[in-house]
Design an enzyme around this catalytic site. Structure first.
Site, short mmCIF file in Angstrom:
data_model
loop_
_atom_site.label_atom_id
_atom_site.label_comp_id
_atom_site.label_asym_id
_atom_site.label_seq_id
_atom_site.Cartn_x
_atom_site.Cartn_y
_atom_site.Cartn_z
CG ASP A 192 42.47 17.36 29.82
OD1 ASP A 192 43.18 18.24 29.31
OD2 ASP A 192 42.88 16.21 30.10
N GLY A 364 48.20 10.49 30.03
CA GLY A 364 47.18 10.51 31.10
C GLY A 364 45.95 11.29 30.68
CG HIS A 365 46.20 14.70 29.29
ND1 HIS A 365 45.63 15.67 30.09
CD2 HIS A 365 47.52 14.68 29.61
CE1 HIS A 365 46.58 16.21 30.84
NE2 HIS A 365 47.73 15.63 30.57
#
Length: 552
Positions: A192, A364-365
């Site tokens: 990600d 959330g990353h």
């Protein structure tokens, strides 16, 4: 012939959202994620955007399963549309399955879909692939990464993740397993890139709970909190803060209500007794005993918060004595709509708390240091950055190089590229059809580039319709052409221009009838060309001109 593992991203590169990656080995295929993206401002009338899956349709007999990392829309939103074209078994964790089930019910697909629930730590055999589920932290519960094992080696696909050492549910990311995989040997890492531009670490979700406590204590106003419906842990912290301060909680907004139901049914949210109440009943309580949790953190027009701000919500009116807490950051592109809602709330006398400095939202990353940890633990031979716009993918590649990886072992790909890995080499070898399909109402893919171009033109320049009443005997005009405009100019203020247009259209029609032509196409073409040219010369505008021939 050397064995090959093919990795084909169909979405999620050079963009935020629409995540979908295809893995192909030994003639078999598994797919990871099946997400949607929100339409851009110039995609008029489009509801959502999904990946082009024509490659999967063509190879449907080779697909062994769809594996989902977590329940966010950019990872599950396209599932019902894709399943209508390619039916495949879906493997995911319990909360993700609960959310997918809602979508399948809505589209009437639940009966014919194989939806298999898997716990983190388990491995699923799918043809020549063994897909291992690894627990990670993210802004939705039950998120996983995958270790995709093949005879050629193991690929680690992180999905969306962060490293949170104090998560709300107490389940820390399984870093030990990433380390074990690194020792066993990782062929490739796909990770990600959403937060790769941010140095340091992402803050823990538990910090937001402390902010809620601070905001709730001693507050005499009614509190309205908006956040992402999928952030179960965030909503849990709102409920906990409300209970600790003697307040009741009501929920409004369809996606929030659905999420509450699924997460409480499955035990991911624990609501203390007598805290939750109906939105109609809560209004009878004193303001300092009320908390309303609502959708609308992105300023979406149909959301409950938007309707409150613009006085169209059927049950809730806001004004002085209300405090709105916006516990979310703007998804890129949504800043204007959020500002509009905040301004409207201020106009009504509402106190709005939206400053990110007050820890109302954490991402959330993973930030740079967390990404480095995953790279260091997995020690991959090859690296493919995922989930991000071009600059994010490039910065993630640079980060991998700082960790000692050779540049030629990194592939910055585009959607549709076929990344081929043999034991020792990785290269991009050709591409498959990819791109975006527009969902407009119940239509999928029937609005293409030509229709979008027409919609943009209509939105920018408007439309002029020229109605030509023509004699079916001799092809000549029976009456002057009628000019109808939409989104171009206000007719009553431009009567001179309308008369000029009638003359131009009449002359063009007469020119065709003198040739004794009976061809409606030729007549339409001549009138369209003459009217368009005249309008551009006299107004410097280029509306869509539609001639309509009626033979009488």
């Amino acid at each position: 012939m050397a064995e090959k593992l093919k990795i084909i991203p169909l979405g999620g590169l050079d963009e935020i959202g629409k995540n979908m990656t295809v893995y192909e080995y030994g003639g078999e295929i598994v797919v990871v994620d099946c997400g949607m993206a929100f339409p851009e401002d110039d995609m008029y009338g489009i509801d959502l955007v999904i990946p082009d899956v024509s490659y999967l349709i063509k190879n449907r007999s080779r697909i062994r399963g769809l594996f989902i990392t977590h329940g966010h829309e950019d990872h599950i939103g396209a599932i019902p549309y894709v399943l209508k074209q390619v039916n495949m078994p879906i493997y995911c964790t319990r909360l993700t399955a609960g959310l997918i089930r809602l979508k399948l019910e809505e589209h009437g697909l639940l009966k014919n879909t194989k939806l298999i629930t898997v716990e983190a730590g388990e491995t699923v055999r799918a043809g020549k692939f063994n897909v291992e589920f690894i627990h990670v932290n993210h802004s939705i519960a039950d998120s996983v990464a995958f270790a995709i094992h093949t005879k050629m080696g193991t690929v680690v696909h992180t999905g969306d993740f962060k490293i949170d050492s104090t998560p709300i549910d107490g389940d820390v990311i399984d870093l030990a397993r990433f380390g074990e995989l690194g020792k066993e040997g990782v062929l490739a890492l796909l990770a990600d890139s959403t937060n790769v531009e941010r140095p340091g670490f992402t803050m823990s979700e538990s910090l937001v709970g402390k902010t809620f406590m601070r905001q709730f204590q001693g507050c005499e106003e009614r509190i309205i909190v908006t956040t992402f419906a999928s952030n179960v842990h965030r909503i849990q912290q709102v409920i906990d803060a409300a209970a600790a301060n003697g307040r009741k909680v009501a929920v409004t907004g369809r996606s929030m209500e659905n999420m509450m139901k699924v997460s409480t049914d499955l035990g991911y949210m624990k609501v203390p007794k007598n805290v939750l109440t109906d939105v109609n009943k809560i209004k009878g309580l004193p303001k300092n005993k009320q908390v309303i949790v609502t959708t609308g953190s992105q300023g979406e027009e149909m959301s409950a918060l938007y309707r409150m701000a613009f006085s169209t919500h059927k049950q809730i009116e806001v004004g002085p004595g209300d405090k709105v807490i916006i516990s979310a950051s703007a998804i890129p592109g949504n800043e204007v709509t959020i500002s509009r809602v905040i301004n409207e709330l201020f106009r009504k006398g509402v106190s709005v708390v939206y400053d990110r400095a007050d820890m109302l939202h954490v991402s959330g990353h993973a930030c740079q240091e967390e990404l480095k940890i995953i790279h260091a633990l997995t020690k991959p031979r090859f690296f493919i950055p995922l989930h991000g716009e071009q600059r994010m993918l490039q910065i993630h590649a640079q980060l991998a190089q700082q960790m000692g990886m050779q540049r030629n072992n990194i592939a910055i790909a585009e959607n549709g590229n076929v990344i081929e890995i043999t034991g020792r080499t990785m290269k991009i070898n050709g591409s498959v059809p990819s791109g975006e399909l527009y969902v407009d109402g119940s239509g999928v893919g029937d609005v293409g580039a030509v229709v979008m171009r027409d919609r943009r033109r209509l939105a920018q320049d408007g439309m002029v319709v020229v109605v030509l009443p023509v004699s079916s005997q001799n092809g000549q005009l029976i009456a002057p052409p009628e000019i109808i405009t939409r989104g171009f100019i206000y007719v009553k203020e431009s009567e001179d221009l309308m008369r000029e247009l009638q003359t131009v259209a009449s002359n063009a029609a007469d020119g065709v009838s003198r040739k004794r032509s009976r061809d409606d196409g030729e007549l339409r073409g001549a009138v369209k060309s003459a009217v368009s040219n005249y309008l551009f010369k006299s107004t410097k505008r280029n509306p869509m001109v539609i001639p309509v021939v009626t033979r009488l």
